[in-house]
Design a protein around this motif. Structure first.
Motif, PDB file in Angstrom:
ATOM      1  N   GLN A  29       0.758  -0.594   0.527  1.00 61.40           N
ATOM      2  CA  GLN A  29      -0.139  -0.029   0.076  1.00 61.40           C
ATOM      3  C   GLN A  29       0.790   1.341  -0.068  1.00 61.40           C
ATOM      4  N   ALA A  30       0.466   2.092  -1.176  1.00 61.19           N
ATOM      5  CA  ALA A  30       1.661   3.383  -0.817  1.00 61.19           C
ATOM      6  C   ALA A  30       0.673   4.038  -0.769  1.00 61.19           C
ATOM      7  N   PRO A  31       1.482   5.281  -0.049  1.00 65.64           N
ATOM      8  CA  PRO A  31      -0.042   6.485   0.933  1.00 65.64           C
ATOM      9  C   PRO A  31      -0.790   7.276  -0.603  1.00 65.64           C
ATOM     10  N   GLY A  32      -2.071   7.471  -0.170  1.00 68.12           N
ATOM     11  CA  GLY A  32      -3.293   7.624  -0.848  1.00 68.12           C
ATOM     12  C   GLY A  32      -3.630   6.725  -1.693  1.00 68.12           C
ATOM     13  N   LYS A  33      -3.182   5.794  -1.522  1.00 67.80           N
ATOM     14  CA  LYS A  33      -3.327   4.228  -2.511  1.00 67.80           C
ATOM     15  C   LYS A  33      -4.163   3.541  -1.957  1.00 67.80           C
ATOM     16  N   GLU A  34      -5.095   2.238  -2.231  1.00 69.44           N
ATOM     17  CA  GLU A  34      -5.815   1.761  -2.022  1.00 69.44           C
ATOM     18  C   GLU A  34      -4.548  -0.197  -1.954  1.00 69.44           C
ATOM     19  N   ARG A  35      -4.089  -0.982  -1.204  1.00 67.39           N
ATOM     20  CA  ARG A  35      -4.076  -2.177  -0.555  1.00 67.39           C
ATOM     21  C   ARG A  35      -4.053  -2.844  -2.479  1.00 67.39           C
ATOM     22  N   GLU A  36      -2.860  -3.687  -2.820  1.00 70.57           N
ATOM     23  CA  GLU A  36      -2.922  -3.996  -3.550  1.00 70.57           C
ATOM     24  C   GLU A  36      -1.717  -5.055  -4.082  1.00 70.57           C
ATOM     25  N   PHE A  37      -2.099  -6.422  -4.272  1.00 64.79           N
ATOM     26  CA  PHE A  37      -1.860  -7.449  -4.429  1.00 64.79           C
ATOM     27  C   PHE A  37      -0.412  -7.882  -5.625  1.00 64.79           C
ATOM     28  N   VAL A  38       0.258  -8.311  -4.628  1.00 66.24           N
ATOM     29  CA  VAL A  38       1.699  -8.614  -5.003  1.00 66.24           C
ATOM     30  C   VAL A  38       1.913  -9.665  -5.524  1.00 66.24           C
ATOM     31  N   THR A  39       1.941 -10.707  -4.810  1.00 60.96           N
ATOM     32  CA  THR A  39       2.247 -12.673  -5.364  1.00 60.96           C
ATOM     33  C   THR A  39       1.376 -13.012  -4.035  1.00 60.96           C
ATOM     34  N   ALA A  40       1.588 -14.160  -4.408  1.00 62.81           N
ATOM     35  CA  ALA A  40       0.785 -15.683  -3.675  1.00 62.81           C
ATOM     36  C   ALA A  40       1.428 -16.843  -4.019  1.00 62.81           C
ATOM     37  N   ILE A  41       1.383 -17.151  -3.132  1.00 60.29           N
ATOM     38  CA  ILE A  41       1.973 -18.817  -3.127  1.00 60.29           C
ATOM     39  C   ILE A  41       1.289 -19.507  -2.698  1.00 60.29           C
ATOM     40  N   SER A  42       0.719 -20.904  -2.512  1.00 61.86           N
ATOM     41  CA  SER A  42       0.183 -21.643  -2.180  1.00 61.86           C
ATOM     42  C   SER A  42       0.929 -22.440  -0.859  1.00 61.86           C
ATOM     43  N   TRP A  43       0.610 -23.182  -0.643  1.00 62.34           N
ATOM     44  CA  TRP A  43       1.057 -24.721   0.747  1.00 62.34           C
ATOM     45  C   TRP A  43       2.601 -24.842   0.322  1.00 62.34           C
ATOM     46  N   SER A  44       2.478 -25.485  -0.884  1.00 62.35           N
ATOM     47  CA  SER A  44       2.515 -26.767  -1.123  1.00 62.35           C
ATOM     48  C   SER A  44       4.752 -25.393  -2.298  1.00 62.35           C
ATOM     49  N   GLY A  45       4.438 -24.863  -1.868  1.00 57.60           N
ATOM     50  CA  GLY A  45       4.886 -24.059  -2.833  1.00 57.60           C
ATOM     51  C   GLY A  45       4.838 -24.062  -4.539  1.00 57.60           C
ATOM     52  N   GLY A  46       4.199 -25.301  -5.592  1.00 60.68           N
ATOM     53  CA  GLY A  46       4.792 -25.094  -6.596  1.00 60.68           C
ATOM     54  C   GLY A  46       3.179 -24.554  -7.318  1.00 60.68           C
ATOM     55  N   SER A  47       2.649 -23.616  -6.044  1.00 58.27           N
ATOM     56  CA  SER A  47       2.201 -22.516  -7.666  1.00 58.27           C
ATOM     57  C   SER A  47       2.237 -21.287  -7.271  1.00 58.27           C
ATOM     58  N   THR A  48       2.791 -19.993  -8.092  1.00 62.13           N
ATOM     59  CA  THR A  48       2.564 -18.942  -7.568  1.00 62.13           C
ATOM     60  C   THR A  48       1.760 -18.500  -8.245  1.00 62.13           C
ATOM     61  N   TYR A  49       1.629 -16.489  -7.837  1.00 68.49           N
ATOM     62  CA  TYR A  49       0.932 -15.796  -8.424  1.00 68.49           C
ATOM     63  C   TYR A  49       1.642 -14.826  -8.191  1.00 68.49           C
ATOM     64  N   TYR A  50       1.976 -13.516  -9.802  1.00 70.52           N
ATOM     65  CA  TYR A  50       2.061 -12.344  -9.555  1.00 70.52           C
ATOM     66  C   TYR A  50       1.600 -11.219 -10.061  1.00 70.52           C
ATOM     67  N   LEU A  51       1.761  -9.879  -9.991  1.00 70.46           N
ATOM     68  CA  LEU A  51       0.914  -9.043 -10.333  1.00 70.46           C
ATOM     69  C   LEU A  51       1.407  -8.583 -11.598  1.00 70.46           C
ATOM     70  N   ASP A  52       0.896  -7.779 -12.784  1.00 71.17           N
ATOM     71  CA  ASP A  52       2.124  -8.261 -13.596  1.00 71.17           C
ATOM     72  C   ASP A  52       3.050  -7.131 -13.938  1.00 71.17           C
ATOM     73  N   SER A  53       3.018  -6.480 -13.340  1.00 71.51           N
ATOM     74  CA  SER A  53       4.497  -5.052 -12.907  1.00 71.51           C
ATOM     75  C   SER A  53       5.372  -5.735 -12.288  1.00 71.51           C
ATOM     76  N   VAL A  54       5.284  -7.169 -11.678  1.00 70.82           N
ATOM     77  CA  VAL A  54       6.231  -7.078 -10.854  1.00 70.82           C
ATOM     78  C   VAL A  54       7.082  -8.067 -11.296  1.00 70.82           C
ATOM     79  N   LYS A  55       6.290  -8.913 -12.945  1.00 74.81           N
ATOM     80  CA  LYS A  55       6.637 -10.505 -13.461  1.00 74.81           C
ATOM     81  C   LYS A  55       7.866 -10.018 -13.670  1.00 74.81           C
TER      82      LYS A  55
END
Length: 124
Positions: A39-65
């Protein structure tokens, strides 16, 4: 109850790198996905990345890929965020979060526990 403690934030020049860590403690779920939001000042909270329990699946915001990499060590109950080629627009408070169950989500309301956040500032 689950406690999350982030570390590794700081001030870095554009093009530099930082590695964030988030350690979970307390009564963690049997399995849980972990995510990073910012979350940047004046902006809404933004998803960046996440990982599954096993670590086998990940997901990224396009701008950080291609620049950010999420990983986890379940034995240490810790998730990491390696951030390379940082840009001024990456400046924000970064929060880690835990979602019960093994499936990750990009929606902040799907997460059950949150850390206190760590500041990342990228200077131009």
């Amino acid at each position: 109850q689950v406690q999350l403690v982030e570390s590794g934030g700081g001030l870095v020049q554009a093009g530099g790198s930082l590695r964030l860590s988030c350690a979970a403690s307390g009564r963690t779920p049997m399995s849980y996905a972990m995510g990073w939001f910012r979350q940047a000042p004046g902006k809404e909270r933004e998803f960046v990345t996440a990982i599954s329990w096993s670590g086998g699946s990940t997901y990224y915001l396009d701008s950080v890929k291609g620049r950010f990499t999420i990983s986890r060590d379940n034995a240490k109950k810790t998730v990491y965020l390696q951030m390379n080629s940082l840009k001024p627009e990456d400046t924000a408070v970064y929060y880690c979060a835990v979602r019960s169950g093994g499936i990750y989500s990009s929606n902040w309301y799907a997460y059950d526990y949150w850390g206190q956040g760590t500041q990342v500032t990228v200077s131009s």
